[in-house]
Design an enzyme around this catalytic site. Structure first.
Site, PDB file in Angstrom:
ATOM      1  N   LYS A  30      22.205 -18.568 -12.240  1.00  0.00           N
ATOM      2  CA  LYS A  30      21.669 -18.173 -10.899  1.00  0.00           C
ATOM      3  C   LYS A  30      22.801 -17.818  -9.926  1.00  0.00           C
ATOM      4  O   LYS A  30      22.236 -16.964  -9.074  1.00  0.00           O
ATOM      5  CB  LYS A  30      20.902 -19.499 -10.288  1.00  0.00           C
ATOM      6  CG  LYS A  30      19.840 -19.998 -11.038  1.00  0.00           C
ATOM      7  CD  LYS A  30      19.378 -21.246 -10.204  1.00  0.00           C
ATOM      8  CE  LYS A  30      18.529 -22.321 -11.199  1.00  0.00           C
ATOM      9  NZ  LYS A  30      19.491 -23.619 -11.536  1.00  0.00           N
ATOM     10  N   LYS A  56      33.487 -22.926 -10.611  1.00  0.00           N
ATOM     11  CA  LYS A  56      32.768 -22.924  -9.427  1.00  0.00           C
ATOM     12  C   LYS A  56      33.677 -22.893  -7.938  1.00  0.00           C
ATOM     13  O   LYS A  56      33.434 -22.210  -6.769  1.00  0.00           O
ATOM     14  CB  LYS A  56      31.571 -23.666  -9.081  1.00  0.00           C
ATOM     15  CG  LYS A  56      30.411 -23.548 -10.068  1.00  0.00           C
ATOM     16  CD  LYS A  56      29.256 -24.203  -9.856  1.00  0.00           C
ATOM     17  CE  LYS A  56      28.122 -23.613 -10.872  1.00  0.00           C
ATOM     18  NZ  LYS A  56      26.816 -24.452 -10.672  1.00  0.00           N
ATOM     19  N   LYS A  97      27.299 -16.340 -19.460  1.00  0.00           N
ATOM     20  CA  LYS A  97      25.688 -16.789 -19.328  1.00  0.00           C
ATOM     21  C   LYS A  97      24.840 -16.264 -18.116  1.00  0.00           C
ATOM     22  O   LYS A  97      25.632 -16.109 -17.248  1.00  0.00           O
ATOM     23  CB  LYS A  97      25.722 -18.481 -19.398  1.00  0.00           C
ATOM     24  CG  LYS A  97      26.059 -18.886 -17.866  1.00  0.00           C
ATOM     25  CD  LYS A  97      25.627 -20.530 -18.015  1.00  0.00           C
ATOM     26  CE  LYS A  97      25.776 -21.084 -16.387  1.00  0.00           C
ATOM     27  NZ  LYS A  97      24.874 -22.098 -16.206  1.00  0.00           N
TER      28      LYS A  97
HETATM   29  N1  AQP Z   1      22.064 -19.040 -19.760  1.00  0.00           N
HETATM   30  C1  AQP Z   1      21.769 -20.339 -19.869  1.00  0.00           C
HETATM   31  N2  AQP Z   1      21.325 -20.287 -21.452  1.00  0.00           N
HETATM   32  C2  AQP Z   1      20.819 -21.392 -21.770  1.00  0.00           C
HETATM   33  N3  AQP Z   1      20.570 -22.659 -20.950  1.00  0.00           N
HETATM   34  C3  AQP Z   1      20.880 -22.314 -19.516  1.00  0.00           C
HETATM   35  N4  AQP Z   1      20.668 -23.121 -18.461  1.00  0.00           N
HETATM   36  C4  AQP Z   1      21.259 -22.619 -17.428  1.00  0.00           C
HETATM   37  N5  AQP Z   1      21.556 -21.363 -17.792  1.00  0.00           N
HETATM   38  C5  AQP Z   1      21.340 -21.333 -19.167  1.00  0.00           C
HETATM   39  C6  AQP Z   1      20.139 -24.739 -18.759  1.00  0.00           C
HETATM   40  O1  AQP Z   1      19.181 -24.537 -17.584  1.00  0.00           O
HETATM   41  C7  AQP Z   1      19.205 -26.084 -17.274  1.00  0.00           C
HETATM   42  C8  AQP Z   1      19.007 -26.296 -15.735  1.00  0.00           C
HETATM   43  O2  AQP Z   1      20.202 -25.580 -15.251  1.00  0.00           O
HETATM   44  P1  AQP Z   1      20.528 -26.005 -13.854  1.00  0.00           P
HETATM   45  O3  AQP Z   1      19.590 -25.864 -12.710  1.00  0.00           O
HETATM   46  O4  AQP Z   1      21.370 -27.227 -13.473  1.00  0.00           O
HETATM   47  O5  AQP Z   1      21.516 -24.905 -13.512  1.00  0.00           O
HETATM   48  P2  AQP Z   1      22.734 -24.403 -13.894  1.00  0.00           P
HETATM   49  O6  AQP Z   1      23.285 -24.656 -14.955  1.00  0.00           O
HETATM   50  O7  AQP Z   1      23.470 -24.551 -12.630  1.00  0.00           O
HETATM   51  O8  AQP Z   1      22.236 -22.900 -14.137  1.00  0.00           O
HETATM   52  P3  AQP Z   1      22.660 -21.647 -13.567  1.00  0.00           P
HETATM   53  O9  AQP Z   1      21.506 -20.746 -13.274  1.00  0.00           O
HETATM   54  O10 AQP Z   1      23.716 -21.224 -14.458  1.00  0.00           O
HETATM   55  O11 AQP Z   1      22.940 -22.166 -12.085  1.00  0.00           O
HETATM   56  P4  AQP Z   1      24.516 -22.008 -11.688  1.00  0.00           P
HETATM   57  O12 AQP Z   1      24.944 -20.388 -11.640  1.00  0.00           O
HETATM   58  O13 AQP Z   1      24.400 -22.399 -10.280  1.00  0.00           O
HETATM   59  O14 AQP Z   1      25.294 -22.648 -12.454  1.00  0.00           O
HETATM   60  C9  AQP Z   1      20.358 -26.625 -17.655  1.00  0.00           C
HETATM   61  O15 AQP Z   1      20.002 -27.561 -18.826  1.00  0.00           O
HETATM   62  C10 AQP Z   1      21.294 -25.573 -18.261  1.00  0.00           C
HETATM   63  O16 AQP Z   1      22.134 -25.897 -19.335  1.00  0.00           O
END
Ligand code: AQP
Length: 332
Positions: free
Chosen positions: A198, A112, A195
């Protein structure tokens, strides 16, 4: 009953299919067998610098989606992280127990911060996994249901719990990750080795829970696949088809080999159409319930107040032990 805890960031106007299958759906299932704590982690969301209006809106949307997905305010403590002040307090104490090198090894920070340029990333992004450790340890969680991307952060939480217990006496439960192999990494529809995310997926690569059926169907139909025509799981050579098979299998409960047999000789078109339908059918009622909940803010806030009270009771108790064990004077 064993205790589970997990959180989700309010960093977008909707959860996506990865969040739903990798995390939230497990949370719903676990509330029958576990003592469950689930939160919208708005302190974590500050690391992406939202405007005040954006943060408020997204926090409400995230909370409404959790209830709409099936979390029950009676059976689980569903709350907003900033409503429990102890998260920030414990985070500071754990920050002081963490080495710079140890924190610097976190791959999510590396990924990031590389995107914004290392000097521009906030200190909050760097200490993010330590706040996450505080979230987990505060509730003495036994298990933490997450996606595969959180494995390394969970390892840090375990290390910090053990280190603290060793230095200051038994204080924290050492948590274990709860990760379901089949759904631990739902991938981007346009880039099926990355993956679904968001922050880094293109709009075409991500299926939002609150999205309308039309765009959802289009995206599944346009999902990147290989030039072949056989619907078979093959991580190496057919990551796109493998991802779609996993999605359909997870939602319908049909094992992947059974799906492979069903679509034998039919080509990708029929298969993709069916995947699109099961996604649309899963998301539509969640979208409708979310919209309804968002229409009654007072009721939503009341449900969150119930969760905050349950969470606070546990957090305050843990912090009393932490303060005593670390050597703070009793609070006057
Ligand atoms: N692609 C994925 N497959 C399985 N699990 C996933 N999680 C996120 N993406 C996947 C799981 O969702 C939970 C909440 O996630 P978060 O809000 O903490 O977000 P994150 O990991 O930051 O999710 P994003 O969407 O990928 O956001 P960014 O892009 O900001 O990193 C967690 O348990 C995560 O494992």
């Amino acid at each position: 009953r064993p205790r589970v805890l997990s959180g989700i960031q309010p960093t977008a106007d909707s959860f996506h299919l990865g969040n739903y299958l990798g995390a939230v759906r497990q949370w719903v299932a676990l509330q029958d067998t576990h003592d469950a704590f689930y939160m919208v982690v708005d302190l974590h969301a500050l690391t992406v610098n939202p405007s005040a209006a954006e943060l408020t809106r997204r926090t409400r949307i995230a909370a409404a989606q959790l209830f709409a997905c099936g979390l029950d305010p009676e059976r689980s403590a569903v709350f907003v992280q900033s409503h429990v002040r102890e998260h920030a307090e414990l985070a500071w104490i754990l920050i002081c127990q963490t080495g710079m090198g140890e924190a610097g090894r976190m791959t999510q920070f590396k990924d990031k911060s590389a995107k914004v340029g290392e000097g521009s990333a906030s200190v909050g992004l760097f200490t993010y996994p330590i706040l996450q450790a505080a979230d987990i340890l505060l509730y003495q969680a036994d298990q933490v249901p997450v996606g595969a991307d959180q494995k390394q952060h969970l390892e840090l939480s375990r290390d910090l719990a053990q280190r603290f217990n060793h230095r200051f006496g038994p204080t924290f439960t050492v948590p274990s990750p709860y990760i379901l192999k089949e759904v631990e990494k739902i991938t981007d529809l346009q880039d099926p080795t990355a993956k679904m995310s968001k922050s880094s997926s293109s709009p075409q690569g991500i299926l939002d829970v609150l999205e309308q059926p039309g765009p959802l169907r289009k995206k599944v139909m346009r999902a990147v696949t290989d030039t072949g025509s056989e619907v078979v799981a093959d991580e190496e050579n057919k990551p796109g088809i493998t991802n779609l098979l996993r999605i359909q299998s997870a939602i319908t409960g049909t094992p992947v080999p059974e799906l492979e047999a069903r679509y034998a000789g039919q080509g990708y078109g029929t298969f993709k159409k069916d995947v699109a339908e099961v996604v649309v059918e899963t998301f539509a009622p969640i979208r409708e319930r979310t919209e309804k909940l968002l229409g009654d803010e007072a009721e939503l806030d009341r449900m969150l107040a119930v969760g905050a009270a349950k969470a606070r009771a546990v957090a305050v108790e843990t912090m009393a032990h932490v303060r005593e064990n670390i050597g703070f004077l009793p609070t006057p």
